[in-house]
Design a protein around this motif. Structure first.
Motif, PDB file in Angstrom:
ATOM      1  N   LEU A 329       3.928  26.064  55.345  1.00 51.45           N
ATOM      2  CA  LEU A 329       2.839  25.704  56.251  1.00 51.45           C
ATOM      3  C   LEU A 329       3.447  25.518  57.632  1.00 51.45           C
ATOM      4  O   LEU A 329       4.303  24.650  57.827  1.00 51.45           O
ATOM      5  CB  LEU A 329       2.147  24.422  55.785  1.00 51.45           C
ATOM      6  N   THR A 330       3.040  26.341  58.583  1.00 54.92           N
ATOM      7  CA  THR A 330       3.663  26.327  59.900  1.00 54.92           C
ATOM      8  C   THR A 330       2.950  25.350  60.833  1.00 54.92           C
ATOM      9  O   THR A 330       1.789  24.995  60.631  1.00 54.92           O
ATOM     10  CB  THR A 330       3.641  27.731  60.524  1.00 54.92           C
ATOM     11  N   ILE A 336       1.933  30.478  54.445  1.00 56.47           N
ATOM     12  CA  ILE A 336       2.630  31.689  54.005  1.00 56.47           C
ATOM     13  C   ILE A 336       2.949  31.560  52.520  1.00 56.47           C
ATOM     14  O   ILE A 336       3.568  30.583  52.091  1.00 56.47           O
ATOM     15  CB  ILE A 336       3.938  31.913  54.788  1.00 56.47           C
ATOM     16  N   VAL A 337       2.517  32.545  51.741  1.00 56.77           N
ATOM     17  CA  VAL A 337       2.852  32.645  50.320  1.00 56.77           C
ATOM     18  C   VAL A 337       3.716  33.882  50.117  1.00 56.77           C
ATOM     19  O   VAL A 337       3.346  34.973  50.576  1.00 56.77           O
ATOM     20  CB  VAL A 337       1.583  32.765  49.454  1.00 56.77           C
ATOM     21  N   VAL A 338       4.850  33.729  49.461  1.00 56.44           N
ATOM     22  CA  VAL A 338       5.696  34.870  49.109  1.00 56.44           C
ATOM     23  C   VAL A 338       6.145  34.694  47.658  1.00 56.44           C
ATOM     24  O   VAL A 338       6.683  33.651  47.298  1.00 56.44           O
ATOM     25  CB  VAL A 338       6.943  34.987  50.013  1.00 56.44           C
ATOM     26  N   ILE A 339       5.916  35.707  46.839  1.00 60.52           N
ATOM     27  CA  ILE A 339       6.421  35.706  45.459  1.00 60.52           C
ATOM     28  C   ILE A 339       7.084  37.053  45.213  1.00 60.52           C
ATOM     29  O   ILE A 339       6.487  38.103  45.469  1.00 60.52           O
ATOM     30  CB  ILE A 339       5.307  35.491  44.421  1.00 60.52           C
ATOM     31  N   GLY A 340       8.316  37.039  44.731  1.00 65.19           N
ATOM     32  CA  GLY A 340       9.047  38.265  44.441  1.00 65.19           C
ATOM     33  C   GLY A 340       9.574  38.267  43.020  1.00 65.19           C
ATOM     34  O   GLY A 340       9.934  37.211  42.486  1.00 65.19           O
ATOM     35  N   ASN A 341       9.646  39.455  42.406  1.00 60.64           N
ATOM     36  CA  ASN A 341      10.037  39.519  40.994  1.00 60.64           C
ATOM     37  C   ASN A 341      11.513  39.861  40.805  1.00 60.64           C
ATOM     38  O   ASN A 341      11.881  40.714  40.007  1.00 60.64           O
ATOM     39  CB  ASN A 341       9.139  40.485  40.225  1.00 60.64           C
ATOM     40  N   SER A 342      12.366  39.163  41.567  1.00 62.99           N
ATOM     41  CA  SER A 342      13.812  39.237  41.362  1.00 62.99           C
ATOM     42  C   SER A 342      14.392  37.857  41.624  1.00 62.99           C
ATOM     43  O   SER A 342      13.814  37.072  42.380  1.00 62.99           O
ATOM     44  CB  SER A 342      14.448  40.263  42.302  1.00 62.99           C
ATOM     45  N   GLY A 343      15.515  37.557  40.978  1.00 60.27           N
ATOM     46  CA  GLY A 343      16.067  36.219  41.064  1.00 60.27           C
ATOM     47  C   GLY A 343      17.033  36.031  42.221  1.00 60.27           C
ATOM     48  O   GLY A 343      17.402  36.969  42.927  1.00 60.27           O
ATOM     49  N   LEU A 344      17.448  34.794  42.395  1.00 59.39           N
ATOM     50  CA  LEU A 344      18.436  34.435  43.410  1.00 59.39           C
ATOM     51  C   LEU A 344      19.788  35.006  43.009  1.00 59.39           C
ATOM     52  O   LEU A 344      20.090  35.161  41.824  1.00 59.39           O
ATOM     53  CB  LEU A 344      18.535  32.914  43.516  1.00 59.39           C
ATOM     54  N   GLY A 345      20.610  35.359  43.996  1.00 53.75           N
ATOM     55  CA  GLY A 345      21.930  35.869  43.686  1.00 53.75           C
ATOM     56  C   GLY A 345      22.820  35.857  44.911  1.00 53.75           C
ATOM     57  O   GLY A 345      22.386  35.522  46.013  1.00 53.75           O
TER      58      GLY A 345
END
Length: 503
Positions: A329-330, A336-345
């Protein structure tokens, strides 16, 4: 350097150039800078699918979807995905509803609400509900290793496991992020209300807000809804799909939702607790309360706070080993919503960078493309892996040469030469602690989970350890063989000289 190693490294260099993500002009040509930023992030950071939603405080939303899930279906605003630790904002909201109803006092001891929860440290009686939500209970991942310990199956079992926790500091003294705090907070909701945590969230948050495709689960991957596709890990520019490792997640990072529903949750925050459908989900003033940290802190009640020149930004990241998410929330009024289908690395800090970039674009700013750090990190690790393999094979081939050179040394000299070969194995065993401290800021992670975090790192570390252990074994066996032969020779009777010229 061995010729075969040089050839392998040269081949890897050619592959590296071919694997570097190229510019994608298609998104730029659409004239949508957010779509361009999403595509740039996805291709550079190794995300097969990304969903982005921008919300305005007037209730409007703007969707940008990229790529596909592991089943090949296009990512859309209604694709169900986990939001990991962004779930903590919802757990905190459930507690705050009870606070507003007078059922819970933020500054009362947790023991008042969880009569079966007791820890050995007498300071445990001083842990308050507020301490759980602001991550200052004194429990840390180092005093209760919540990921590498045996995983509970329910919140009741998570509470029971937490009885073994020790306190690193006095309650309220120091911030330390751990999922255990939110397991206990969710369990508190269960005990106070007398109903399962998931049912309580559905009746009191999800349904009133209009988040009809949202739920929460206990354990991954067993409890994941059938329509949630596997996420991905990243290795050498490839993104194989895989199931999330077995973990307990309820209360801390167990919410499964859609980009559209998560945008609705942000609109609830932007409208002081009122959902787009007009239903008041949170009492007036609650949003400001949970998003205001104590003096000098950056973590409020389930929300991370970043002070800016124009005010403050609040949000929360979410990290699974196969998915990542961010909500933001700015100060200018965007969500802003962001969802990605890969993990942290390694080389990828999750979707936070994309969320920040989208927020800047929403404010009319220009942003720079991302460098392919994740790919280059894995290519360096690949080069080290090939080098370790080449050197290991070279040592094995030259075992006889080493034995001829050092075989007559005393036992302690030989030991001094072989013991350093154990260093890669010790490093492999120490990697969970090193990564948890250096990268994770004190978080707990198991050796198996490190394989999800960075397959390239673990392949290098594992191969280096195996190659050096093989070197030790080969040299010890060679030494035993050499000394056995020498002993057998010394035990043979001397041959008598022949009688030359005897009559």
């Amino acid at each position: 350097m061995n010729r075969h190693v040089r050839v392998a490294l040269a081949t890897l260099g050619v592959a590296a150039v071919a694997a570097i993500p190229q510019a994608h002009p298609a998104a730029a040509q659409t004239g949508d800078p957010i779509a361009g930023a999403v595509e740039d992030f996805a291709t550079t950071s190794g995300y097969p699918g990304v969903a982005v939603v921008v919300t305005d405080d007037d209730g409007t939303t703007h969707h940008t979807d990229y790529g596909v899930d592991a089943d090949g279906s296009a990512i859309s605003p209604t694709t169900p995905m986990p939001i990991a630790s962004a779930s903590k904002t919802i757990t905190a909201a459930a507690v705050m509803q009870l606070v507003a109803a007078g059922s819970v006092d933020l500054d009362s001891p947790v023991y008042d609400y969880l009569p079966d929860f007791r820890i050995h440290d007498p300071r445990g009686a001083e842990i308050t509900v507020r301490h759980l939500l602001e991550q200052t209970s004194g429990i840390t991942d180092l005093t209760l290793r919540e990921k590498s310990l045996a995983q509970p199956a329910t919140l009741a079992e998570a509470e029971q496991r937490a009885r073994d926790a020790e306190l690193a500091t006095d309650p309220g003294e120091k911030y330390a992020y751990t999922n255990t705090n939110f397991h206990l907070a969710a369990r508190l909701v269960e005990v106070v209300t007398g109903e399962p945590f998931g049912d309580h969230l559905r009746r009191n948050i999800f349904e009133p807000a209009g988040m009809d495709r949202t739920t929460t689960i206990d354990v991954t991957p067993e409890d994941l809804p059938s329509d949630v596709a596997e996420g991905h890990v990243y290795a050498y520019g490839m993104t194989p799909s895989t199931a999330e490792p077995h973990r307990f997640v309820n209360g801390s990072d167990g919410v499964i939702t859609t980009p559209e529903d998560l945008a609705t949750w942000l609109l609830v925050q932007q409208n002081d607790g009122v959902a787009p459908n007009g239903t008041r989900v949170l009492p007036a003033g609650t949003v400001a309360q949970v998003q205001t940290p104590r003096k000098g802190a950056d973590y409020a009640l389930g929300w991370e706070v970043d002070r800016t020149e124009d005010g403050k930004e609040v949000g929360h990241n979410g990290i699974w080993f196969t998915y990542t998410a961010d909500i933001l929330l700015t100060s200018s009024g965007h969500g802003i919503v962001v969802i990605g289908n890969s993990g942290l690395g390694l080389g990828n800090e999750g979707t936070g960078e994309l969320a920040t970039r989208v927020a800047a674009i929403a404010d009319g700013e220009t942003t720079d493309p991302m460098p392919p750090i994740r790919l280059w990190t894995d290519l360096v690790l690949a080069a080290l892996t090939l080098l370790s393999l080449g050197l290991g094979l070279r040592r094995l081939v030259r075992t006889r040469v080493w034995i001829d050179r050092f075989g007559d040394r005393r036992w302690w000299e030989l030991t001094a030469r072989l013991v350093p070969r154990l260093v890669p194995t010790l490093l492999l065993l120490a990697l969970p602690s090193l990564v948890g401290q250096v990268v994770g800021g004190g978080r707990d992670i198991s050796l198996l989970q490190l394989v999800y975090y960075s397959p390239a790192l673990m392949i290098w570390a594992g191969l280096a350890a195996a190659a050096n252990l093989a070197t030790i074994v080969a040299r010890i066996l060679g030494l035993r063989r050499r000394r056995g032969v020498a002993l057998a020779e010394s035990a043979r009777p001397d041959k008598r000289p022949s009688r030359v010229g005897a009559s």
